[in-house]
Design an enzyme around this catalytic site. Structure first.
Site, PDB file in Angstrom:
ATOM      1  N   LYS A  11       6.227   2.940  11.976  1.00 16.20           N
ATOM      2  CA  LYS A  11       5.181   3.924  11.676  1.00 16.20           C
ATOM      3  C   LYS A  11       4.670   4.646  12.938  1.00 16.20           C
ATOM      4  CE  LYS A  11       3.678   1.528   7.481  1.00 16.20           C
ATOM      5  NZ  LYS A  11       2.516   1.119   6.666  1.00 16.20           N
ATOM      6  N   TYR A  51       4.774   7.983  -0.868  1.00 18.76           N
ATOM      7  CA  TYR A  51       3.763   6.997  -1.258  1.00 18.76           C
ATOM      8  C   TYR A  51       3.121   7.312  -2.617  1.00 18.76           C
ATOM      9  CZ  TYR A  51       3.922   4.488   3.200  1.00 18.76           C
ATOM     10  OH  TYR A  51       4.305   3.713   4.260  1.00 18.76           O
ATOM     11  N   ASN A 114      -0.310  -0.186  10.675  1.00 22.46           N
ATOM     12  CA  ASN A 114       0.248  -1.549  10.704  1.00 22.46           C
ATOM     13  C   ASN A 114       1.713  -1.594  11.144  1.00 22.46           C
ATOM     14  OD1 ASN A 114       1.382  -0.634   8.346  1.00 22.46           O
ATOM     15  ND2 ASN A 114       0.757  -2.357   7.079  1.00 22.46           N
ATOM     16  N   HIS A 117       6.851  -0.578   7.940  1.00 25.45           N
ATOM     17  CA  HIS A 117       6.932  -0.687   6.483  1.00 25.45           C
ATOM     18  C   HIS A 117       8.157  -1.507   6.115  1.00 25.45           C
ATOM     19  CE1 HIS A 117       7.146   0.562   2.248  1.00 25.45           C
ATOM     20  NE2 HIS A 117       8.433   0.781   2.460  1.00 25.45           N
ATOM     21  N   GLU A 128      13.695   4.176  -1.676  1.00 23.55           N
ATOM     22  CA  GLU A 128      13.184   4.584  -0.361  1.00 23.55           C
ATOM     23  C   GLU A 128      14.321   4.975   0.586  1.00 23.55           C
ATOM     24  OE1 GLU A 128       9.201   1.799  -0.853  1.00 23.55           O
ATOM     25  OE2 GLU A 128      10.706   1.224   0.635  1.00 23.55           O
TER      26      GLU A 128
HETATM   27  P1  CMP Z   1       3.034  -0.128   3.449  1.00 22.45           P
HETATM   28  O1  CMP Z   1       3.717  -1.417   3.160  1.00 22.45           O
HETATM   29  O2  CMP Z   1       3.741   0.880   4.240  1.00 22.45           O
HETATM   30  O3  CMP Z   1       2.618   0.554   2.050  1.00 22.45           O
HETATM   31  C1  CMP Z   1       1.362   1.067   1.749  1.00 22.45           C
HETATM   32  C2  CMP Z   1       0.453   1.093   2.937  1.00 22.45           C
HETATM   33  O4  CMP Z   1      -0.894   1.384   2.664  1.00 22.45           O
HETATM   34  C3  CMP Z   1       0.423  -0.278   3.566  1.00 22.45           C
HETATM   35  O5  CMP Z   1       1.662  -0.484   4.205  1.00 22.45           O
HETATM   36  C4  CMP Z   1      -0.821  -0.163   4.466  1.00 22.45           C
HETATM   37  O6  CMP Z   1      -0.510   0.319   5.755  1.00 22.45           O
HETATM   38  C5  CMP Z   1      -1.663   0.892   3.770  1.00 22.45           C
HETATM   39  N1  CMP Z   1      -2.945   0.359   3.313  1.00 22.45           N
HETATM   40  C6  CMP Z   1      -4.157   0.785   3.703  1.00 22.45           C
HETATM   41  N2  CMP Z   1      -5.137   0.101   3.093  1.00 22.45           N
HETATM   42  C7  CMP Z   1      -4.530  -0.807   2.284  1.00 22.45           C
HETATM   43  C8  CMP Z   1      -5.005  -1.807   1.386  1.00 22.45           C
HETATM   44  N3  CMP Z   1      -6.308  -2.025   1.184  1.00 22.45           N
HETATM   45  N4  CMP Z   1      -4.082  -2.554   0.724  1.00 22.45           N
HETATM   46  C9  CMP Z   1      -2.749  -2.319   0.877  1.00 22.45           C
HETATM   47  N5  CMP Z   1      -2.250  -1.385   1.720  1.00 22.45           N
HETATM   48  C10 CMP Z   1      -3.129  -0.634   2.426  1.00 22.45           C
END
Ligand code: CMP
Length: 139
Positions: A11, A51, A114, A117, A128
Site C-alpha cells: 500500500k 474496494y 496497514n 493487502h 483481484e
Molecule cells: P484491506 O485488507 O486492504 O481491505 C480493506 C481495508 O480497509 C483494510 O485492509 C484496512 O486497511 C481498511 N480499514 C480501515 N478501517 C477498517 C476497519 N474498521 N475494519 C476493517 N478494515 C478497515
C-alpha cells in the site's frame, strides 16, 4: 478447489516509507513465488471499484482516498494454501494486533495505513488478480 494463489498490494504508506524491497524479501523468503508484479497508481475511481465490496462501511471514503494517494505494488503470488499462509505472514488488519514478525507488525502504522493487502478467499484472489493483470502478464 484451492488455486494456491493469492493477490497482494503493497500500500501507499509502505511504498512511501521505502519498504518495497524489505516486504518483497519477506514474501519470497516465506516461500511465495511471484507470478505477476506491477508498480502502479490507482485513480480514486479505480480504488473505489477495487474496494466496492466495502462501499457501505464507514471507512470506505478514507480507504479510497488513501489507496489512491500514491503508488502501490500489485502482485499475484503462489504457494500451497496461499490465502491462509499469506494472511499469517502479513498479520492482523489492525497492526496493533499483528503478531511479532508479521509484515504489518514490522511496517504498518495504523488500521488504514496497514502496509499491505492480502486476499481473503480464492474467489477474491481471482477477482483481484484479474483487476490488475491480463493473462499474458502472468509467468
Ligand atoms: P484491506 O485488507 O486492504 O481491505 C480493506 C481495508 O480497509 C483494510 O485492509 C484496512 O486497511 C481498511 N480499514 C480501515 N478501517 C477498517 C476497519 N474498521 N475494519 C476493517 N478494515 C478497515
Amino acid at each position: 478447489m484451492s488455486t494456491n494463489r493469492t493477490f497482494t498490494m503493497i500500500k501507499p504508506d509502505a511504498v512511501a516509507n521505502g519498504h518495497i524491497g524489505s516486504i518483497i524479501n519477506d514474501i519470497t523468503h516465506a516461500g511465495f513465488k511471484i507470478i505477476a508484479l506491477k508498480y502502479t497508481k490507482l485513480s480514486a475511481e479505480k480504488a473505489g471499484e477495487f474496494y466496492a465490496i466495502h462501499k457501505a462501511r464507514p471507512f470506505y471514503h478514507d480507504l479510497v482516498s488513501f489507496m489512491s494517494s500514491g503508488p502501490i505494488v500489485a502482485a499475484i503470488l503462489e504457494k500451497e494454501n496461499a490465502i491462509e499462509e499469506f494472511r499469517k505472514l502479513i498479520g492482523a488488519t489492525n497492526p496493533a494486533e499483528a503478531a511479532e514478525g508479521t509484515i504489518r507488525q514490522k511496517y504498518a502504522k495504523s488500521i488504514d495505513a496497514n502496509a499491505i493487502h492480502g486476499s481473503d478467499s480464492d474467489e477474491n484472489a481471482q477477482i483481484e488478480g484479474d483487476f490488475f493483470f491480463t493473462a499474458d502478464e502472468r509467468f
